[in-house]
Design an enzyme around this catalytic site. Sequence first.
Site, PDB file in Angstrom:
ATOM      1  N   THR A  57      -9.115   8.383   8.426  1.00 36.06           N
ATOM      2  CA  THR A  57      -8.643   7.217   7.675  1.00 36.06           C
ATOM      3  C   THR A  57      -8.459   5.991   8.566  1.00 36.06           C
ATOM      4  O   THR A  57      -7.882   4.991   8.127  1.00 36.06           O
ATOM      5  CB  THR A  57      -7.299   7.537   6.995  1.00 36.06           C
ATOM      6  OG1 THR A  57      -6.352   7.896   8.010  1.00 36.06           O
ATOM      7  CG2 THR A  57      -7.439   8.673   5.991  1.00 36.06           C
ATOM      8  N   LYS A  96       0.845  -1.191   0.000  1.00 34.75           N
ATOM      9  CA  LYS A  96       0.000   0.000   0.000  1.00 34.75           C
ATOM     10  C   LYS A  96       0.882   1.243   0.000  1.00 34.75           C
ATOM     11  O   LYS A  96       1.704   1.422   0.882  1.00 34.75           O
ATOM     12  CB  LYS A  96      -0.938  -0.016   1.208  1.00 34.75           C
ATOM     13  CG  LYS A  96      -1.855  -1.249   1.202  1.00 34.75           C
ATOM     14  CD  LYS A  96      -2.695  -1.351   2.447  1.00 34.75           C
ATOM     15  CE  LYS A  96      -1.865  -1.772   3.634  1.00 34.75           C
ATOM     16  NZ  LYS A  96      -2.648  -2.219   4.786  1.00 34.75           N
ATOM     17  N   GLY A 148      -8.661   2.626  10.043  1.00 39.02           N
ATOM     18  CA  GLY A 148      -9.193   1.349   9.582  1.00 39.02           C
ATOM     19  C   GLY A 148      -9.142   1.115   8.089  1.00 39.02           C
ATOM     20  O   GLY A 148      -9.676   0.118   7.604  1.00 39.02           O
ATOM     21  N   THR A 149      -8.488   1.987   7.337  1.00 39.90           N
ATOM     22  CA  THR A 149      -8.476   1.785   5.885  1.00 39.90           C
ATOM     23  C   THR A 149      -7.737   0.501   5.493  1.00 39.90           C
ATOM     24  O   THR A 149      -8.157  -0.195   4.577  1.00 39.90           O
ATOM     25  CB  THR A 149      -7.851   2.988   5.135  1.00 39.90           C
ATOM     26  OG1 THR A 149      -6.573   3.272   5.689  1.00 39.90           O
ATOM     27  CG2 THR A 149      -8.740   4.207   5.218  1.00 39.90           C
ATOM     28  N   GLY A 150      -6.641   0.188   6.188  1.00 34.96           N
ATOM     29  CA  GLY A 150      -5.906  -1.039   5.859  1.00 34.96           C
ATOM     30  C   GLY A 150      -6.711  -2.287   6.152  1.00 34.96           C
ATOM     31  O   GLY A 150      -6.725  -3.237   5.354  1.00 34.96           O
ATOM     32  N   CYS A 151      -7.406  -2.298   7.268  1.00 36.37           N
ATOM     33  CA  CYS A 151      -8.255  -3.439   7.627  1.00 36.37           C
ATOM     34  C   CYS A 151      -9.418  -3.570   6.647  1.00 36.37           C
ATOM     35  O   CYS A 151      -9.780  -4.675   6.240  1.00 36.37           O
ATOM     36  CB  CYS A 151      -8.796  -3.272   9.038  1.00 36.37           C
ATOM     37  SG  CYS A 151      -7.507  -3.258  10.295  1.00 36.37           S
TER      38      CYS A 151
END
Length: 191
Positions: free
Chosen positions: A127, A96, A129-132
Amino acid sequence: MVSSSSLIEMIAKKLKEYKAENIVVDPVMVATSGARLISEDAIETLKKELLPLATLITPNIPEAEVLSEMDIMDEESMVEAAKKISETFGCATLVKGGHQINDANDLLYRNDSFTWFKGKRINNSNTHGTGCTLSSAIASNLAKGFDLDDSVKRVKDYISGALSAMLDLGKGSGPMDHSFAIDNEYTKEPF
């Protein structure tokens, strides 16, 4: 985030026991700030037990640096790190790129080839929690029957829409608006 070796070992054991497919692992180990979120022992267990089971690993830049054991300074080194991670753990890797290396471009590496998924940086401080969300949504799309490239593309578009909705709850870095697309193309099946 799983922060202990015993939890990681149990997850790996159950994934094997149930013969899970389409395993997407977001290796939550390093915060955007660079702070370590799990112990060195847990990182080693993650590398040994869980990552080799994955279909896809989705590290951010700091996590990719830990997994590849190299510094990532530009897009070229992103490719090199993704290749190293993919070859080490025998799975696809989506690095990412939203950590100031490029606009918001993510790199998917697998089978000796790579694809860039371009994104536009959205000026939204919410933002959390965007990775989860990204890893969970990719796994959901794979489970629906979309291939990996289509899954990543759909999820990039979804997250961009959720961030663009500019939900602002409470104080600090809040969540993006997951419900912006409650009944649209993201709920459809691939066929």
